[in-house]
Design a protein around this motif. Structure first.
Motif, mmCIF file in Angstrom:
data_model
loop_
_atom_site.group_PDB
_atom_site.id
_atom_site.type_symbol
_atom_site.label_atom_id
_atom_site.label_comp_id
_atom_site.label_asym_id
_atom_site.label_seq_id
_atom_site.Cartn_x
_atom_site.Cartn_y
_atom_site.Cartn_z
ATOM 1 N N PRO A 1 0.548 12.349 -5.801
ATOM 2 C CA PRO A 1 0.398 12.034 -4.369
ATOM 3 C C PRO A 1 1.690 12.341 -3.628
ATOM 4 O O PRO A 1 2.793 12.171 -4.169
ATOM 5 C CB PRO A 1 0.120 10.521 -4.372
ATOM 6 C CG PRO A 1 -0.387 10.234 -5.745
ATOM 7 C CD PRO A 1 0.321 11.180 -6.654
ATOM 8 N N ARG A 2 1.547 12.808 -2.405
ATOM 9 C CA ARG A 2 2.732 13.103 -1.608
ATOM 10 C C ARG A 2 3.446 11.806 -1.264
ATOM 11 O O ARG A 2 2.834 10.825 -0.881
ATOM 12 C CB ARG A 2 2.345 13.845 -0.328
ATOM 13 C CG ARG A 2 1.768 15.232 -0.580
ATOM 14 C CD ARG A 2 1.516 15.953 0.732
ATOM 15 N NE ARG A 2 0.937 17.266 0.512
ATOM 16 C CZ ARG A 2 1.642 18.355 0.213
ATOM 17 N NH1 ARG A 2 2.961 18.276 0.116
ATOM 18 N NH2 ARG A 2 1.035 19.505 0.020
ATOM 19 N N ALA A 3 4.753 11.827 -1.377
ATOM 20 C CA ALA A 3 5.553 10.643 -1.049
ATOM 21 C C ALA A 3 5.524 10.416 0.459
ATOM 22 O O ALA A 3 5.606 11.368 1.246
ATOM 23 C CB ALA A 3 6.993 10.825 -1.521
ATOM 24 N N GLU A 4 5.354 9.150 0.849
ATOM 25 C CA GLU A 4 5.367 8.809 2.267
ATOM 26 C C GLU A 4 6.790 8.969 2.806
ATOM 27 O O GLU A 4 7.753 8.530 2.154
ATOM 28 C CB GLU A 4 4.898 7.384 2.485
ATOM 29 C CG GLU A 4 3.431 7.135 2.118
ATOM 30 C CD GLU A 4 2.501 7.876 3.060
ATOM 31 O OE1 GLU A 4 2.902 8.109 4.225
ATOM 32 O OE2 GLU A 4 1.397 8.246 2.638
#
Length: 213
Positions: free
Chosen positions: A207-210
């Motif tokens: 998942p893309r890091a926030e």
């Protein structure tokens, strides 16, 4: 006896019973023992209503009696959840497809060859990864619960790694090399009559890091 660590929710009726908001609250709170009087005070609900929901949960063996206390001429029942975590079997939420008829043995026919290529393609399908992961959750949860009941430890292992691939083709090449390496290692340790283990390896985009802030 202590509550089991995990319990698999694989029956639609038990899942329906547990999913109402107040019963989810009760199950979460009852990781630690409490009575209907305590729960009613904490949740701001009438004791009779809380008692009704506790009875339904007990009938489905989602909670259990820990002890009984005599208070002011009545008996106060102290309850506890039968597991610290309840995991939902994904199959319960999946419509059941009709069971196909057994195929005629024809491994070398065009249809058989097509099926072989389909199985290979499934290796890179997200749906296949989810299906395998769901099976792992189902099997391990059941065995862990049984090990808890017997007072023994279920010996498992987990491997995790992060890999950064330069291009999509590298994912396929990596998978092929990993499958070959695992096959060699499995052949080295496989022992007739030994305790069978199932090794499952899967990969998916991280998942893309926030962004911070």
């Amino acid at each position: 006896m202590a509550a089991t660590e995990m319990s698999l929710m694989d029956e639609p009726e038990r899942l329906r019973v547990a999913l109402t908001p107040i019963r989810r609250q009760l199950l979460a709170r009852l990781r630690e023992p409490a009575s209907a009087v305590q729960l009613a005070a904490e949740l701001g609900q009438p004791r009779q209503r809380v008692g009704y929901h506790l009875k339904v949960l007990e009938q489905e063996e989602l909670i259990e009696l820990v002890e009984e206390r005599r208070r002011r001429g009545c008996v106060e029942r102290v309850m506890r959840a039968t597991a610290k975590a309840f995991l939902v079997d994904p199959a319960v939420l999946t419509p059941t497809a009709p069971t196909p008829a057994a195929p005629t043995p024809a491994a070398l026919t065009p249809a058989g060859v097509d099926a072989g290529f389909t199985r290979i393609a499934d290796r890179h399908a997200a749906e296949h990864l989810v299906e395998v992961a769901a099976g792992t959750v189902r099997e391990v949860t059941r065995m862990a619960a049984e090990a808890d009941r017997q007072g023994v430890r279920l010996l498992t292992f987990t491997l995790e790694a992060d890999v950064r691939f330069a291009e999509p083709g590298d994912v396929h090449r990596f998978t092929d090399e990993l499958a070959e390496a695992v096959s060699r290692l499995a052949a080295r340790y496989d022992t007739p009559g030994g305790r069978p283990y199932r090794l499952t390896a899967g990969g998916h985009p991280a998942p893309r890091a926030e962004p911070a802030g």
